[in-house]
Each structure stands twice: as structure tokens, then as C-alpha cells.
Enzyme design. Structure first.
Site, PDB file in Angstrom:
ATOM      1  N   ASN A   9       4.830  45.716 -22.130  1.00 23.91           N
ATOM      2  CA  ASN A   9       4.256  44.618 -22.032  1.00 23.91           C
ATOM      3  C   ASN A   9       3.332  44.811 -21.086  1.00 23.91           C
ATOM      4  OD1 ASN A   9       2.643  41.924 -21.664  1.00 23.91           O
ATOM      5  ND2 ASN A   9       4.503  40.601 -20.937  1.00 23.91           N
ATOM      6  N   TRP A  10       1.750  44.962 -21.075  1.00 20.82           N
ATOM      7  CA  TRP A  10       0.879  45.887 -19.945  1.00 20.82           C
ATOM      8  C   TRP A  10       0.295  44.510 -19.442  1.00 20.82           C
ATOM      9  CZ3 TRP A  10      -2.217  50.055 -23.508  1.00 20.82           C
ATOM     10  CH2 TRP A  10      -1.785  50.888 -23.106  1.00 20.82           C
ATOM     11  N   LYS A  11       0.450  43.561 -19.964  1.00 16.38           N
ATOM     12  CA  LYS A  11      -0.229  42.239 -19.226  1.00 16.38           C
ATOM     13  C   LYS A  11      -1.536  42.357 -19.004  1.00 16.38           C
ATOM     14  CE  LYS A  11       4.365  40.966 -17.754  1.00 16.38           C
ATOM     15  NZ  LYS A  11       4.734  39.865 -16.995  1.00 16.38           N
ATOM     16  N   HIS A  97       5.728  33.453 -23.588  1.00 21.49           N
ATOM     17  CA  HIS A  97       5.602  34.135 -22.480  1.00 21.49           C
ATOM     18  C   HIS A  97       5.337  33.373 -21.361  1.00 21.49           C
ATOM     19  CE1 HIS A  97       5.916  37.112 -18.706  1.00 21.49           C
ATOM     20  NE2 HIS A  97       5.795  37.901 -19.978  1.00 21.49           N
ATOM     21  N   GLU A  99       4.944  33.298 -18.231  1.00 18.16           N
ATOM     22  CA  GLU A  99       3.406  33.532 -17.535  1.00 18.16           C
ATOM     23  C   GLU A  99       2.406  32.648 -18.513  1.00 18.16           C
ATOM     24  OE1 GLU A  99       2.750  37.540 -17.484  1.00 18.16           O
ATOM     25  OE2 GLU A  99       4.384  37.730 -15.651  1.00 18.16           O
ATOM     26  N   GLU A 168      13.917  36.264 -20.622  1.00 13.56           N
ATOM     27  CA  GLU A 168      13.192  36.548 -19.235  1.00 13.56           C
ATOM     28  C   GLU A 168      13.294  35.339 -18.234  1.00 13.56           C
ATOM     29  OE1 GLU A 168       9.439  39.786 -20.542  1.00 13.56           O
ATOM     30  OE2 GLU A 168       9.261  37.814 -20.485  1.00 13.56           O
ATOM     31  N   GLY A 174       8.314  40.922 -12.141  1.00 15.80           N
ATOM     32  CA  GLY A 174       7.907  40.730 -11.321  1.00 15.80           C
ATOM     33  C   GLY A 174       7.746  41.096 -10.252  1.00 15.80           C
ATOM     34  N   SER A 213      11.553  43.077 -14.476  1.00 17.85           N
ATOM     35  CA  SER A 213      12.112  43.552 -14.212  1.00 17.85           C
ATOM     36  C   SER A 213      12.735  44.725 -14.273  1.00 17.85           C
ATOM     37  CB  SER A 213      12.739  43.819 -12.223  1.00 17.85           C
ATOM     38  OG  SER A 213      11.492  42.772 -11.772  1.00 17.85           O
ATOM     39  N   GLY A 234       8.157  45.133 -18.734  1.00 15.27           N
ATOM     40  CA  GLY A 234       6.104  44.865 -17.889  1.00 15.27           C
ATOM     41  C   GLY A 234       5.757  45.867 -17.135  1.00 15.27           C
ATOM     42  N   GLY A 235       6.103  45.911 -15.787  1.00 12.91           N
ATOM     43  CA  GLY A 235       5.741  46.588 -14.668  1.00 12.91           C
ATOM     44  C   GLY A 235       5.514  47.793 -14.831  1.00 12.91           C
TER      45      GLY A 235
HETATM   46  P1  13P Z   1       8.314  43.118 -15.348  1.00 13.98           P
HETATM   47  O1  13P Z   1       8.735  44.434 -16.346  1.00 13.98           O
HETATM   48  O2  13P Z   1       6.991  43.573 -15.421  1.00 13.98           O
HETATM   49  O3  13P Z   1       9.129  42.191 -14.200  1.00 13.98           O
HETATM   50  O4  13P Z   1       8.102  42.281 -16.223  1.00 13.98           O
HETATM   51  C1  13P Z   1       8.105  41.768 -17.233  1.00 13.98           C
HETATM   52  C2  13P Z   1       7.646  40.663 -18.211  1.00 13.98           C
HETATM   53  O5  13P Z   1       7.145  40.041 -18.314  1.00 13.98           O
HETATM   54  C3  13P Z   1       7.951  41.313 -19.864  1.00 13.98           C
HETATM   55  O6  13P Z   1       6.777  40.817 -20.469  1.00 13.98           O
END
Ligand code: 13P
Length: 249
Positions: A9-11, A97, A99, A168, A174, A213, A234-235
Site C-alpha cells: 500500500n503505497w498510500k 483503512h 487512515e 491492522e 507507521g 510495520s 505500507g512504508g
Molecule cells: P506500515 O507498514 O507503514 O506500518 O503501514 C501499514 C498500513 O497501513 C498498510 O495499509
């Protein structure tokens, strides 16, 4: 057997140029051969769907989006419909999500409608659930996640079997604070048991993936757990080499 699914997930990150470099590296590396019985995908921002779709065509990496409208079409300025995503060659779409739940007030009901729209267009919804640090510290993590899952069950019923659930924990997103493999396994098992109260078939076939993470150095331990069917990354997915290492874990 449930397929292990690893999805990036590149966000809100990327550029046409850096995306192409990333895809070039990942596709070429995956051509060397990947572990059998796995699915891989990447969820990119809307404006990059078309370019990524063209570059990923014929590769082992499936295309995903990060959100979809709860409506089919019409006067919904700024929204993107499931049929538009289908036209772009999208296979996965993230819904709910944390967020979006926290910053844009998305509620369980509209998340279920989004998942329905996705299913109507042959997309696999990745339905995100998870508790905050406060909810976990006060012993309410399972109760909170159960409520989120129950709401999806009541709308989607046995169509849920065609979705993925992503657990999640918000405190792990993050932050570098990954849930221990056992802690994640316990929640995944709780979700599966809850689904079994509704339908054994859904419970045993649905993929439940973990996000928060995930990195190459903790993925192997997570994937070894019986109820963890992959990861939403994510990251670490922004770095092609790290993402590939997770895919091979
Ligand atoms: P991180 O891997 O950066 O913690 O993010 C997880 C995430 O929100 C994937 O959708």
C-alpha cells in the site's frame, strides 16, 4: 489451502518516474521465480492506475487501488467508482483503512457498501479493521474488532468469502511497533472464530492478512502463524528490494 497474499500500500506516495523504476525492479526480480501458491499486489494512488496497469500487464504483480466509492455512478464529485477501477485492470481495493476511518470519518456501514460495489465489479475488497492503542490498553481490542467485522458480516453475508480482511492495529501502523506474531495470530484467530459463528465455509476460506510495520525481518515469523494469510505492507513497500524480500519471506 488459502493463498498467502502480500500487498503493498503505497498510500499517498510516488511519482510516474519513481513508480516505473519500482515496477521495473520488482517485475524483473519476480521473473526469476517466486514461491508457489502466493499472490502479490500493489495498491497505488488513483492517478497512477493507468500507467501502472500498462506496466504490470502480464507480470505476477496484481494492481490495487486504495479506496472506491460506495456508489455506482452519478453526482459524487471526487469519487472513483468500482467500474472505473475494473476498467483500469484493478484486482484489489482497500476499503476502510484506519487512515480513512479516522481522518475522513468513514463508518462501518459505508465501508460495507464500498466492499459490495467492489464485489459487483469482480474486485477483491481488502476490508481493514483494527483497534487503537487506548482500546488495546483498556482490554477492548477484540470487542472493537468484533464490532467492525460484525458490521461487514451483516451487509456482505457469504459474499465475505470473496474478500480479504486486513487486521491492522492502528498503534502498529507507521510506528515501527509491529504486533508480536502471537498477538496478531490471536486476533486473526478471534476473527476466524467470529466468522465461524456465521458460516464455517467463510471462516475457513477467507484470507486474513496482517498490516502494521511489516518488514522483511518480521514477515517470516508472522507468515508462519496458522491464521495469518499474508500482509498489507505500507512504508516497507515503497522500497522495491524490501518489498521483494517480504514477498519471498
Ligand atoms: P506500515 O507498514 O507503514 O506500518 O503501514 C501499514 C498500513 O497501513 C498498510 O495499509
Amino acid at each position: 489451502m488459502r493463498a498467502l497474499t502480500v500487498i503493498g500500500n503505497w498510500k499517498m506516495n510516488g511519482s510516474v518516474r519513481s513508480n516505473r523504476d519500482w515496477m521495473h525492479l520488482v517485475i524483473e526480480d519476480m521473473q526469476q521465480g517466486m514461491p508457489a501458491g502466493r499472490r502479490f499486489g500493489v495498491c497505488v494512488p488513483f492517478p497512477y492506475l493507468q500507467d501502472c496497469s500498462a506496466h504490470l500487464a502480464g507480470s505476477q504483480l496484481l494492481l490495487g487501488a486504495q479506496d472506491v466509492s460506495a456508489y455506482a455512478s452519478g453526482a459524487y464529485t471526487g469519487e472513483v467508482s468500482a467500474s472505473m477501477l475494473e476498467e483500469m485492470g484493478v484486482r484489489f481495493v482497500i476499503v476502510g483503512h484506519s487512515e480513512r476511518r479516522m481522518q475522513y470519518g468513514e463508518a462501518n456501514e459505508s465501508i460495507a457498501l464500498k466492499a459490495e460495489q467492489a464485489l459487483d465489479h469482480e474486485l477483491i475488497p481488502i476490508i481493514c479493521v483494527g483497534e487503537t492503542a487506548d482500546e488495546r490498553n483498556s482490554g477492548r481490542a477484540v470487542e472493537v474488532v468484533r464490532r467492525q467485522v460484525a458490521s461487514q458480516v451483516s451487509t456482505l453475508q457469504d459474499r465475505l468469502v470473496d474478500c480479504l480482511i486486513a487486521y491492522e492495529p492502528i498503534w502498529a501502523i507507521g510506528t515501527g511497533k509491529v504486533a508480536s506474531a502471537q498477538m496478531a495470530q490471536d486476533m486473526h484467530q478471534a476473527i476466524r472464530l467470529q466468522l465461524a459463528e456465521f458460516d464455517d465455509d467463510v471462516a475457513s476460506h477467507i484470507g486474513i492478512i496482517y498490516g502494521g510495520s511489516v518488514r522483511a525481518d518480521n514477515a517470516t515469523e508472522l507468515f508462519a502463524m496458522p491464521d495469518i494469510d499474508g500482509a498489507l505492507v505500507g512504508g516497507a513497500s515503497l522500497d522495491a528490494k524490501e518489498f521483494l524480500a517480504i514477498c519471498r519471506s
